[in-house]
Design an enzyme around this catalytic site. Structure first.
Site, PDB file in Angstrom:
ATOM      1  N   THR A 128       6.044   0.572  -7.096  1.00 24.52           N
ATOM      2  CA  THR A 128       6.575  -0.812  -6.654  1.00 24.52           C
ATOM      3  C   THR A 128       7.428  -1.284  -7.840  1.00 24.52           C
ATOM      4  O   THR A 128       7.272  -1.099  -8.808  1.00 24.52           O
ATOM      5  CB  THR A 128       5.346  -1.791  -6.336  1.00 24.52           C
ATOM      6  OG1 THR A 128       5.678  -3.097  -6.359  1.00 24.52           O
ATOM      7  CG2 THR A 128       4.298  -1.754  -7.446  1.00 24.52           C
ATOM      8  N   ASP A 129       8.468  -2.086  -7.516  1.00 24.24           N
ATOM      9  CA  ASP A 129       9.247  -2.642  -8.469  1.00 24.24           C
ATOM     10  C   ASP A 129       8.416  -3.772  -8.977  1.00 24.24           C
ATOM     11  O   ASP A 129       8.860  -4.379 -10.333  1.00 24.24           O
ATOM     12  CB  ASP A 129      10.670  -3.522  -7.571  1.00 24.24           C
ATOM     13  CG  ASP A 129      10.156  -4.530  -7.017  1.00 24.24           C
ATOM     14  OD1 ASP A 129       9.062  -4.563  -6.148  1.00 24.24           O
ATOM     15  OD2 ASP A 129      11.034  -5.512  -6.555  1.00 24.24           O
ATOM     16  N   GLU A 130       7.256  -4.433  -8.581  1.00 25.42           N
ATOM     17  CA  GLU A 130       6.648  -5.369  -9.248  1.00 25.42           C
ATOM     18  C   GLU A 130       6.026  -4.916 -10.751  1.00 25.42           C
ATOM     19  O   GLU A 130       5.832  -5.754 -11.536  1.00 25.42           O
ATOM     20  CB  GLU A 130       5.199  -5.861  -8.470  1.00 25.42           C
ATOM     21  CG  GLU A 130       5.774  -6.150  -6.952  1.00 25.42           C
ATOM     22  CD  GLU A 130       4.862  -6.777  -6.220  1.00 25.42           C
ATOM     23  OE1 GLU A 130       3.594  -7.386  -6.852  1.00 25.42           O
ATOM     24  OE2 GLU A 130       4.748  -7.014  -4.889  1.00 25.42           O
ATOM     25  N   TYR A 153      -2.764  -5.807  -9.416  1.00 26.69           N
ATOM     26  CA  TYR A 153      -2.187  -4.994  -8.445  1.00 26.69           C
ATOM     27  C   TYR A 153      -1.166  -4.295  -9.124  1.00 26.69           C
ATOM     28  O   TYR A 153      -1.047  -2.947  -9.333  1.00 26.69           O
ATOM     29  CB  TYR A 153      -1.596  -5.723  -7.423  1.00 26.69           C
ATOM     30  CG  TYR A 153      -0.783  -4.822  -6.490  1.00 26.69           C
ATOM     31  CD1 TYR A 153      -0.993  -3.878  -5.978  1.00 26.69           C
ATOM     32  CD2 TYR A 153       0.748  -5.317  -6.575  1.00 26.69           C
ATOM     33  CE1 TYR A 153      -0.008  -2.845  -5.129  1.00 26.69           C
ATOM     34  CE2 TYR A 153       1.556  -4.413  -5.979  1.00 26.69           C
ATOM     35  CZ  TYR A 153       1.155  -3.271  -5.277  1.00 26.69           C
ATOM     36  OH  TYR A 153       2.097  -2.435  -4.369  1.00 26.69           O
ATOM     37  N   LYS A 157      -0.709  -0.337 -10.520  1.00 25.80           N
ATOM     38  CA  LYS A 157       0.665   0.354  -9.958  1.00 25.80           C
ATOM     39  C   LYS A 157       1.281   1.301 -11.082  1.00 25.80           C
ATOM     40  O   LYS A 157       1.768   2.151 -11.320  1.00 25.80           O
ATOM     41  CB  LYS A 157       1.383  -0.162  -9.053  1.00 25.80           C
ATOM     42  CG  LYS A 157       0.836  -0.574  -7.711  1.00 25.80           C
ATOM     43  CD  LYS A 157       0.412   0.754  -6.973  1.00 25.80           C
ATOM     44  CE  LYS A 157       1.598   1.127  -6.364  1.00 25.80           C
ATOM     45  NZ  LYS A 157       1.159   2.511  -5.432  1.00 25.80           N
TER      46      LYS A 157
HETATM   47  P1  NAD Z   1      -1.232  -1.044   3.182  1.00 24.66           P
HETATM   48  O1  NAD Z   1      -2.421  -1.922   2.456  1.00 24.66           O
HETATM   49  O2  NAD Z   1      -0.613  -1.272   4.542  1.00 24.66           O
HETATM   50  O3  NAD Z   1      -1.832   0.467   3.522  1.00 24.66           O
HETATM   51  C1  NAD Z   1      -2.753   1.044   2.379  1.00 24.66           C
HETATM   52  C2  NAD Z   1      -3.393   2.240   3.117  1.00 24.66           C
HETATM   53  O4  NAD Z   1      -4.183   3.074   2.134  1.00 24.66           O
HETATM   54  C3  NAD Z   1      -4.468   2.003   3.995  1.00 24.66           C
HETATM   55  O5  NAD Z   1      -4.146   2.890   5.272  1.00 24.66           O
HETATM   56  C4  NAD Z   1      -5.717   2.236   3.582  1.00 24.66           C
HETATM   57  O6  NAD Z   1      -6.904   2.651   4.654  1.00 24.66           O
HETATM   58  C5  NAD Z   1      -5.499   3.499   2.621  1.00 24.66           C
HETATM   59  N1  NAD Z   1      -6.283   3.683   1.726  1.00 24.66           N
HETATM   60  C6  NAD Z   1      -6.595   2.639   0.629  1.00 24.66           C
HETATM   61  N2  NAD Z   1      -7.588   3.092  -0.145  1.00 24.66           N
HETATM   62  C7  NAD Z   1      -7.707   4.434   0.309  1.00 24.66           C
HETATM   63  C8  NAD Z   1      -8.457   5.391  -0.553  1.00 24.66           C
HETATM   64  N3  NAD Z   1      -9.477   5.215  -1.692  1.00 24.66           N
HETATM   65  N4  NAD Z   1      -8.413   6.875  -0.048  1.00 24.66           N
HETATM   66  C9  NAD Z   1      -7.320   7.023   1.068  1.00 24.66           C
HETATM   67  N5  NAD Z   1      -6.890   6.001   1.661  1.00 24.66           N
HETATM   68  C10 NAD Z   1      -6.917   4.802   1.128  1.00 24.66           C
HETATM   69  O7  NAD Z   1      -0.128  -0.546   2.184  1.00 24.66           O
HETATM   70  P2  NAD Z   1       1.629  -0.239   2.333  1.00 24.66           P
HETATM   71  O8  NAD Z   1       2.086  -1.668   2.244  1.00 24.66           O
HETATM   72  O9  NAD Z   1       1.831   0.601   3.502  1.00 24.66           O
HETATM   73  O10 NAD Z   1       1.928   0.381   0.891  1.00 24.66           O
HETATM   74  C11 NAD Z   1       1.739   1.665   0.633  1.00 24.66           C
HETATM   75  C12 NAD Z   1       2.175   2.072  -0.685  1.00 24.66           C
HETATM   76  O11 NAD Z   1       3.623   1.512  -1.001  1.00 24.66           O
HETATM   77  C13 NAD Z   1       1.237   1.441  -1.680  1.00 24.66           C
HETATM   78  O12 NAD Z   1       1.183   2.400  -2.561  1.00 24.66           O
HETATM   79  C14 NAD Z   1       1.987   0.191  -2.053  1.00 24.66           C
HETATM   80  O13 NAD Z   1       1.766   0.017  -3.522  1.00 24.66           O
HETATM   81  C15 NAD Z   1       3.427   0.749  -2.131  1.00 24.66           C
HETATM   82  N6  NAD Z   1       4.453  -0.303  -1.958  1.00 24.66           N
HETATM   83  C16 NAD Z   1       4.308  -1.462  -1.102  1.00 24.66           C
HETATM   84  C17 NAD Z   1       5.430  -2.040  -0.739  1.00 24.66           C
HETATM   85  C18 NAD Z   1       5.291  -3.123   0.218  1.00 24.66           C
HETATM   86  O14 NAD Z   1       6.097  -3.955   0.443  1.00 24.66           O
HETATM   87  N7  NAD Z   1       4.431  -3.052   1.207  1.00 24.66           N
HETATM   88  C19 NAD Z   1       6.551  -2.114  -1.648  1.00 24.66           C
HETATM   89  C20 NAD Z   1       6.463  -1.024  -2.609  1.00 24.66           C
HETATM   90  C21 NAD Z   1       5.702  -0.226  -2.714  1.00 24.66           C
HETATM   91  P1  TYD Z   2       3.564 -10.763  -0.480  1.00 22.54           P
HETATM   92  O1  TYD Z   2       3.950 -10.791   1.049  1.00 22.54           O
HETATM   93  O2  TYD Z   2       2.113 -10.902  -0.768  1.00 22.54           O
HETATM   94  O3  TYD Z   2       4.124  -9.632  -1.379  1.00 22.54           O
HETATM   95  P2  TYD Z   2       4.170  -9.826  -2.872  1.00 22.54           P
HETATM   96  O4  TYD Z   2       3.274 -10.468  -3.470  1.00 22.54           O
HETATM   97  O5  TYD Z   2       3.779  -8.117  -3.164  1.00 22.54           O
HETATM   98  O6  TYD Z   2       5.510  -9.733  -3.535  1.00 22.54           O
HETATM   99  O7  TYD Z   2       4.197 -12.206  -1.104  1.00 22.54           O
HETATM  100  C1  TYD Z   2       5.744 -12.286  -1.074  1.00 22.54           C
HETATM  101  C2  TYD Z   2       6.014 -13.476  -1.614  1.00 22.54           C
HETATM  102  O8  TYD Z   2       5.351 -14.597  -0.409  1.00 22.54           O
HETATM  103  C3  TYD Z   2       5.071 -14.210  -2.803  1.00 22.54           C
HETATM  104  O9  TYD Z   2       6.228 -14.883  -3.582  1.00 22.54           O
HETATM  105  C4  TYD Z   2       4.007 -14.825  -2.520  1.00 22.54           C
HETATM  106  C5  TYD Z   2       4.576 -15.637  -1.112  1.00 22.54           C
HETATM  107  N1  TYD Z   2       3.380 -15.923  -0.338  1.00 22.54           N
HETATM  108  C6  TYD Z   2       3.365 -17.134   0.451  1.00 22.54           C
HETATM  109  O10 TYD Z   2       4.227 -18.166  -0.086  1.00 22.54           O
HETATM  110  N2  TYD Z   2       2.287 -17.437   1.035  1.00 22.54           N
HETATM  111  C7  TYD Z   2       1.533 -16.451   1.417  1.00 22.54           C
HETATM  112  O11 TYD Z   2       0.467 -16.785   2.318  1.00 22.54           O
HETATM  113  C8  TYD Z   2       1.685 -15.320   0.921  1.00 22.54           C
HETATM  114  C9  TYD Z   2       0.707 -14.058   1.438  1.00 22.54           C
HETATM  115  C10 TYD Z   2       2.561 -14.722   0.172  1.00 22.54           C
END
Ligand code: NAD
Ligand code: TYD
Length: 348
Positions: A128-130, A153, A157
């Site tokens: 993640t970019d975070e 988090y 990562k």
């Molecule tokens: P999500 O929370 O929707 O899904 C996570 C999945 O991992 C779930 O299906 C969960 O059951 C599974 N999981 C959790 N713990 C586990 C374990 N111990 N063993 C096996 N499976 C397990 O997450 P997402 O949003 O799809 O993100 C997927 C990946 O992408 C993550 O690594 C996250 O850090 C990364 N990522 C997410 C975003 C975003 O905006 N959502 C952006 C950049 C990177």
């Molecule tokens: P989120 O979707 O949780 O993603 P991330 O924290 O990984 O960036 O949050 C995106 C942005 O939205 C972040 O600045 C926090 C804000 N946010 C709200 O304002 N209200 C909410 O209820 C949530 C979950 C996030």
């Protein structure tokens, strides 16, 4: 061309399920193994459209369980590691330990399984970019920038990225890391801002906008992210890190995105409830340089206005998908996290 077996972890989550649907559709030689523990965020409904495919297999496996990984890893050619605890607001609570266990320990166990049982495979760590932390405008960190994660988090990562790259350097494994900005689109668990706000608006309950809504995220449609992953699996170099992002111009604040969602639904902003202090350590801005992946030929295909509109439409048309998710355990989390502001949360 020979079959290629993709081992996808976390394939029942938001991005992993999109990737599985895409790879089965794009590559007729692809065989997919989906290993997912089915935590609260893992939902078999996310892969319902492909579960009957003879090229798809699912197993409920914890990525921290080295012994449980063995038989799956040894038959894989490519490992795409999505499985993680992914919600920042849960990581700022007493649940933080699960982030370290799963995100660091799970990544280590998977790499160790690959080192022991399938050292010829290719491993993509989905990052993640975070990890770069709060970025002052107009800076855009490149892949060599210092990591300054703010939340448990993002810290977990960052650690996982380092573990992954250490296996490349120490053991000569074929490992690369991608670092993407915030994703949005169908099948995103409704705890994240965009699906939460869309579904709350559809239910006429308040939209909890944190800290004035001035924060910036570089929102990327999930399919664009998955296309970047496909490209990296073919053309990325071992030991390298690749940022992925939309580079939105103009940059969009959370308040802008909220307004776009409400406009799509024809609603006023009266449902927005500004909430302070719910996200300790709240990062103001994320941004990345994406020059490196763009030089490989990738660029985002989906415009944010169209993307938000299509996403709002998807949630409006798929109440049966998200209504059960907003009850039960999630409701407990919601009430504990949002407190009295959640009093109108009426899904059950
Ligand atoms: P999500 O929370 O929707 O899904 C996570 C999945 O991992 C779930 O299906 C969960 O059951 C599974 N999981 C959790 N713990 C586990 C374990 N111990 N063993 C096996 N499976 C397990 O997450 P997402 O949003 O799809 O993100 C997927 C990946 O992408 C993550 O690594 C996250 O850090 C990364 N990522 C997410 C975003 C975003 O905006 N959502 C952006 C950049 C990177
Ligand atoms: P989120 O979707 O949780 O993603 P991330 O924290 O990984 O960036 O949050 C995106 C942005 O939205 C972040 O600045 C926090 C804000 N946010 C709200 O304002 N209200 C909410 O209820 C949530 C979950 C996030």
């Amino acid at each position: 061309m020979a079959d290629r077996t993709y081992l996808v972890t976390g394939g029942c989550g938001f991005i992993g399920s999109c990737f599985i649907r895409m790879i089965l559709d794009r590559d007729p030689q692809a065989q997919v193994i989906n290993l997912d523990l089915l935590t609260y965020a893992g939902n078999p409904a996310n892969v319902a459209s492909i579960e009957e495919s003879p090229r798809y297999r699912f197993a409920r496996v914890d990525v921290r369980d080295l012994a449980g990984l063995e038989s799956w890893v040894e038959q894989s050619d490519v490992i795409v590691h999505f499985a993680a605890e992914s919600h920042v607001d849960r990581s700022t609570s007493e649940a933080a330990g699960a982030f370290i266990d799963t995100n660091v320990g799970g990544t280590f166990a998977l790499l160790e399984a690959m080192r022991r049982y399938r050292p010829e495979a290719r491993f993509l760590q989905i990052g993640t970019d975070e990890v770069y932390g709060d970025i002052e405008a107009p800076n855009e960190p490149d892949e060599d920038a210092l990591l300054l994660p703010s939340s448990p988090y993002s810290a977990s990562k960052a650690a996982a990225d380092h573990v992954a790259l250490s296996f490349e350097r120490t053991h000569g494994l074929d490992v690369l890391v991608s670092r993407c900005t915030n994703n949005y689109g169908p099948y995103q668990y409704p705890e994240k801002m965009i699906p939460l706000f869309i579904t709350n608006a559809l239910e006429n309950i308040p939209l909890p906008l944190y800290d004035g809504g001035t924060q910036i995220r570089d929102w990327l449609r999930v399919e664009d992210h998955c296309e970047a992953i496909l490209l990296l699996l073919g053309s990325g170099e071992s030991g390298e890190i690749y940022n992925i992002g939309a580079n939105q111009r103009p940059e969009r604040t959370n308040a802008d995105i909220t307004k776009m969602i409400l406009e799509c639904l024809g609603q006023s902003e009266s449902g927005v409830e500004v909430r302070e202090g719910l996200r300790p350590g709240h990062d103001q801005r994320y941004a990345v340089s994406t020059q490196k992946i763009r030089s490989l030929g990738w660029m985002p295909q989906r415009d944010i206005t169209d993307g938000i509109e299509a996403t709002v439409r998807w949630y409006a048309d798929h109440r049966d998908w998200w209504t059960p998710l907003k009850s039960g355990a999630y409701r407990t989390f919601y009430e504990a996290h949002y407190g009295s502001g959640a009093s109108d949360f009426k899904t059950s």
